[in-house]
Design a protein around this motif. Structure first.
Motif: not given
Length: 304
Positions: A181-187, A176-179, A118-125
């Protein structure tokens, strides 16, 4: 305090301390690491550096990176962050899916895998180039621009990330994940694949021992209030379902990684890092925990 003498004593004790730990094998590249490696580095705010062993050899920091990710997210969002991730100990393994189902996609804390995703998803956004930003942040708090990811570990981890992908899919079903999935997993895997030494990590973690300030140059990276909160989450959640045991035995805020590293801090005193690849059944460095327990025992000081 004669820290070097204390570390020398710990080193002697380790030579005769039995170990039943096993190197992490679910990431094949990590399974290749020499199980006999051991490094320890203590960076004291007032008196400098003390160490022994493989303290300057870089290793995959894995989940220790979650502390840096949380720091960036808190600096960007503040308390709004905790609408999407809680701050409670999990009591379950770091990659458990069970609680997420019961708690409707809100992870218990930022240090279990679901919370870190979730933190990764937030940072990507929030960031234009999250990978560059993350590395720039690490370079700043270590004063070292040579730190990079291990591409072999990155690729190895990416091939075997089915469970993390499952966590992301479950959380996305709850919104609760906005971006992507592959992008979040990669980061997320990118962060975990960063390589640092005990010495470099001790400099990085100095901000958590020093009220959010770098020791060199006195730059304020994070406010004292937010630093206190990160330290509290490290104390209660930094070791997954062994957080209570770590508090009981060691008595310092800290964070472990399956690469065998443990970072811990004594607020106002020091940051200390240990690295020993064999893990106990809970996924924490077996001899690393022993060394930190001996440190607080021999110095007579913990936060309690």
């Amino acid at each position: 305090m004669d820290y070097q003498n204390i570390l020398n004593q710990i080193q002697k004790e380790l030579a005769s301390t039995p170990s039943t730990g096993k190197v992490a094998s679910y990431i094949p590249e990590l399974a290749k690491i020499d199980a006999t490696k051991f490094g320890m580095h203590l960076h004291c705010i007032n008196s400098g550096h003390y160490n022994f062993g493989n303290n300057e050899e870089r290793f995959s920091i894995q989940s220790i990176s979650k502390v840096f990710a949380l720091t960036r997210a808190m600096s960007l969002l503040g308390d709004m962050l905790f609408e999407r991730v809680d701050v409670e100990p999990s009591g379950d393994p770091f990659n458990s899916l069970i609680q997420l189902e019961y708690e409707q996609g809100i992870p218990r804390n930022p240090f279990i895998n679901a919370g870190a995703l979730v933190i990764s998803d937030i940072l990507i956004s929030e960031l234009d180039n999250p990978k560059k930003d993350f590395l720039d942040f690490v370079h700043n708090i270590t004063n070292n621009n040579s730190i990079v990811i291990n591409s072999e570990v990155f690729e190895s981890e990416k091939k075997y990330s089915y469970r993390n992908a499952a966590l992301l899919n479950l959380m996305k079903s709850f919104g609760n994940i906005k971006n992507d999935i592959e992008t979040v997993l990669d980061f997320y895997i990118f962060q975990c694949a960063i390589e640092m030494s005990c010495k470099e990590l001790s400099t990085a973690f100095m901000i958590y021992a020093n009220q959010g300030r770098k020791l060199s140059g006195n730059e304020q990276i994070l406010s004292p209030r937010k630093t206190k909160r990160i330290n509290a989450i490290m104390q209660t959640c930094g070791f997954y379902d062994e957080a209570g045991e770590f508090s009981f035995r060691v008595g310092l805020p800290g964070k472990s990684g399956v690469g065998g590293g443990i970072a811990a801090i004594h607020p106002g005193q020091y940051a200390v890092i240990v690295w020993s690849p064999p893990l106990n059944p809970k996924g924490n460095s077996e001899l690393g925990m022993y060394a930190l327990e001996r440190l607080t025992t021999l110095t007579g000081y913990s936060i309690f």
